[in-house]
Design a protein around this motif. Structure first.
Motif, mmCIF file in Angstrom:
data_model
loop_
_atom_site.group_PDB
_atom_site.id
_atom_site.type_symbol
_atom_site.label_atom_id
_atom_site.label_comp_id
_atom_site.label_asym_id
_atom_site.label_seq_id
_atom_site.Cartn_x
_atom_site.Cartn_y
_atom_site.Cartn_z
ATOM 1 N N THR A 1 -17.895 -86.149 44.442
ATOM 2 C CA THR A 1 -18.644 -85.077 45.102
ATOM 3 C C THR A 1 -20.006 -85.558 45.583
ATOM 4 O O THR A 1 -20.524 -85.052 46.581
ATOM 5 C CB THR A 1 -18.828 -83.886 44.142
ATOM 6 O OG1 THR A 1 -19.476 -84.334 42.952
ATOM 7 C CG2 THR A 1 -17.487 -83.279 43.803
ATOM 8 N N THR A 2 -20.588 -86.526 44.902
ATOM 9 C CA THR A 2 -21.901 -87.031 45.341
ATOM 10 C C THR A 2 -21.776 -88.317 46.152
ATOM 11 O O THR A 2 -22.781 -88.850 46.613
ATOM 12 C CB THR A 2 -22.805 -87.299 44.127
ATOM 13 O OG1 THR A 2 -22.181 -88.261 43.286
ATOM 14 C CG2 THR A 2 -23.068 -86.012 43.368
ATOM 15 N N GLY A 3 -20.568 -88.828 46.315
ATOM 16 C CA GLY A 3 -20.364 -90.065 47.054
ATOM 17 C C GLY A 3 -20.141 -89.812 48.537
ATOM 18 O O GLY A 3 -19.890 -88.684 48.971
ATOM 19 N N THR A 4 -20.235 -90.878 49.329
ATOM 20 C CA THR A 4 -20.016 -90.782 50.768
ATOM 21 C C THR A 4 -19.021 -91.857 51.211
ATOM 22 O O THR A 4 -18.787 -92.839 50.501
ATOM 23 C CB THR A 4 -21.334 -90.985 51.548
ATOM 24 O OG1 THR A 4 -21.813 -92.296 51.298
ATOM 25 C CG2 THR A 4 -22.379 -89.961 51.151
ATOM 26 N N VAL A 5 -18.468 -91.649 52.378
ATOM 27 C CA VAL A 5 -17.559 -92.651 52.938
ATOM 28 C C VAL A 5 -18.340 -93.913 53.293
ATOM 29 O O VAL A 5 -17.846 -95.035 53.115
ATOM 30 C CB VAL A 5 -16.820 -92.078 54.169
ATOM 31 C CG1 VAL A 5 -15.979 -93.142 54.832
ATOM 32 C CG2 VAL A 5 -15.966 -90.891 53.764
ATOM 33 N N LEU A 6 -19.551 -93.749 53.794
ATOM 34 C CA LEU A 6 -20.383 -94.912 54.100
ATOM 35 C C LEU A 6 -20.660 -95.729 52.845
ATOM 36 O O LEU A 6 -20.607 -96.964 52.862
ATOM 37 C CB LEU A 6 -21.701 -94.478 54.754
ATOM 38 C CG LEU A 6 -22.666 -95.597 55.118
ATOM 39 C CD1 LEU A 6 -22.034 -96.507 56.159
ATOM 40 C CD2 LEU A 6 -23.972 -95.032 55.607
ATOM 41 N N GLY A 7 -20.922 -95.050 51.742
ATOM 42 C CA GLY A 7 -21.128 -95.744 50.470
ATOM 43 C C GLY A 7 -19.880 -96.485 50.026
ATOM 44 O O GLY A 7 -19.953 -97.588 49.481
ATOM 45 N N ALA A 8 -18.705 -95.893 50.276
ATOM 46 C CA ALA A 8 -17.450 -96.547 49.924
ATOM 47 C C ALA A 8 -17.246 -97.802 50.770
ATOM 48 O O ALA A 8 -16.799 -98.838 50.260
ATOM 49 C CB ALA A 8 -16.288 -95.579 50.117
ATOM 50 N N ILE A 9 -17.565 -97.720 52.049
ATOM 51 C CA ILE A 9 -17.421 -98.887 52.933
ATOM 52 C C ILE A 9 -18.374 -99.997 52.509
ATOM 53 O O ILE A 9 -17.994 -101.172 52.437
ATOM 54 C CB ILE A 9 -17.648 -98.477 54.403
ATOM 55 C CG1 ILE A 9 -16.507 -97.565 54.861
ATOM 56 C CG2 ILE A 9 -17.746 -99.694 55.303
ATOM 57 C CD1 ILE A 9 -16.742 -96.911 56.207
ATOM 58 N N VAL B 1 -11.768 -103.388 43.717
ATOM 59 C CA VAL B 1 -12.855 -102.953 44.603
ATOM 60 C C VAL B 1 -12.383 -101.816 45.504
ATOM 61 O O VAL B 1 -13.138 -100.884 45.791
ATOM 62 C CB VAL B 1 -13.398 -104.144 45.419
ATOM 63 C CG1 VAL B 1 -14.368 -103.695 46.478
ATOM 64 C CG2 VAL B 1 -14.058 -105.143 44.496
ATOM 65 N N LEU B 2 -11.141 -101.880 45.958
ATOM 66 C CA LEU B 2 -10.599 -100.787 46.761
ATOM 67 C C LEU B 2 -10.586 -99.492 45.958
ATOM 68 O O LEU B 2 -10.961 -98.426 46.472
ATOM 69 C CB LEU B 2 -9.192 -101.136 47.246
ATOM 70 C CG LEU B 2 -8.497 -100.071 48.095
ATOM 71 C CD1 LEU B 2 -9.216 -99.927 49.437
ATOM 72 C CD2 LEU B 2 -7.043 -100.418 48.297
ATOM 73 N N MET B 3 -10.189 -99.559 44.691
ATOM 74 C CA MET B 3 -10.191 -98.364 43.845
ATOM 75 C C MET B 3 -11.618 -97.861 43.605
ATOM 76 O O MET B 3 -11.860 -96.656 43.557
ATOM 77 C CB MET B 3 -9.494 -98.641 42.511
ATOM 78 C CG MET B 3 -8.005 -98.859 42.636
ATOM 79 S SD MET B 3 -7.161 -97.405 43.267
ATOM 80 C CE MET B 3 -6.649 -97.964 44.867
ATOM 81 N N MET B 4 -12.580 -98.793 43.477
ATOM 82 C CA MET B 4 -13.987 -98.379 43.339
ATOM 83 C C MET B 4 -14.436 -97.652 44.603
ATOM 84 O O MET B 4 -15.137 -96.628 44.529
ATOM 85 C CB MET B 4 -14.881 -99.605 43.111
ATOM 86 C CG MET B 4 -14.761 -100.229 41.756
ATOM 87 S SD MET B 4 -15.631 -101.811 41.602
ATOM 88 C CE MET B 4 -17.242 -101.444 42.208
ATOM 89 N N SER B 5 -14.017 -98.139 45.756
ATOM 90 C CA SER B 5 -14.406 -97.508 47.023
ATOM 91 C C SER B 5 -13.766 -96.138 47.164
ATOM 92 O O SER B 5 -14.413 -95.190 47.630
ATOM 93 C CB SER B 5 -13.992 -98.392 48.193
ATOM 94 O OG SER B 5 -14.643 -99.627 48.122
ATOM 95 N N VAL B 6 -12.512 -96.016 46.775
ATOM 96 C CA VAL B 6 -11.835 -94.713 46.847
ATOM 97 C C VAL B 6 -12.517 -93.730 45.910
ATOM 98 O O VAL B 6 -12.728 -92.552 46.264
ATOM 99 C CB VAL B 6 -10.337 -94.862 46.514
ATOM 100 C CG1 VAL B 6 -9.674 -93.519 46.290
ATOM 101 C CG2 VAL B 6 -9.634 -95.641 47.610
ATOM 102 N N ALA B 7 -12.891 -94.180 44.712
ATOM 103 C CA ALA B 7 -13.585 -93.305 43.777
ATOM 104 C C ALA B 7 -14.933 -92.878 44.332
ATOM 105 O O ALA B 7 -15.337 -91.715 44.177
ATOM 106 C CB ALA B 7 -13.754 -94.014 42.437
ATOM 107 N N GLU B 8 -15.606 -93.794 44.994
ATOM 108 C CA GLU B 8 -16.910 -93.445 45.584
ATOM 109 C C GLU B 8 -16.747 -92.430 46.713
ATOM 110 O O GLU B 8 -17.525 -91.489 46.837
ATOM 111 C CB GLU B 8 -17.593 -94.698 46.110
ATOM 112 C CG GLU B 8 -18.845 -94.426 46.922
ATOM 113 C CD GLU B 8 -20.062 -95.052 46.306
ATOM 114 O OE1 GLU B 8 -21.146 -94.635 46.712
ATOM 115 O OE2 GLU B 8 -19.928 -95.920 45.456
ATOM 116 N N ALA B 9 -15.736 -92.619 47.542
ATOM 117 C CA ALA B 9 -15.540 -91.714 48.681
ATOM 118 C C ALA B 9 -15.072 -90.332 48.227
ATOM 119 O O ALA B 9 -15.421 -89.323 48.838
ATOM 120 C CB ALA B 9 -14.532 -92.312 49.654
#
Length: 108
Positions: A23-31, A12-20
């Motif tokens: 280019t279309t992802g955000t840090v809020l989305g990763a959190i 899940v941490l790796m999924m969050s890092v990939a999301e953050a």
């Protein structure tokens, strides 16, 4: 069990890092991803998996308290001082100088 939890949190941490870092992802989305896919489900699973252990520990503690209570009752000890002001069977007002107990008036 904890190895699976650590592995899932890593995924899940790796999924969050990939999301953050996308280019279309955000840090809020990763959190949000980390909390909704990682911490909340893992917390629930660990809580449910530990239920038998908690129940067993609680029963052991209650049994120990019961044993201590029975041991305390079986040992003869000096009577504890009473916190109650009058433990006798006499009326409370009978100890007055004139010997007459006060009479309560009936409500109207």
């Amino acid at each position: 069990m904890y190895l699976v939890v650590i592995g899932w949190l890593y995924v899940v941490l790796m999924m969050s890092v990939a999301e953050a870092s996308n280019t279309t992802g955000t840090v809020l989305g990763a959190i949000v991803t980390f909390f909704l896919y990682g911490l909340m489900p893992v917390t629930l699973v660990v809580y449910l998996m530990r239920t038998p252990q908690r129940r067993k520990a609680r029963k052991a503690q209650e049994a120990e308290e019961d044993r201590a209570r029975l041991a305390e009752k079986s040992e003869p000890s000096a009577p504890a001082p009473s916190d109650e002001p009058d433990a006798g069977g006499h009326a409370a007002g009978a100890a007055k100088a004139d010997g007459i107990a006060p009479v309560r008036e009936e409500p109207r």
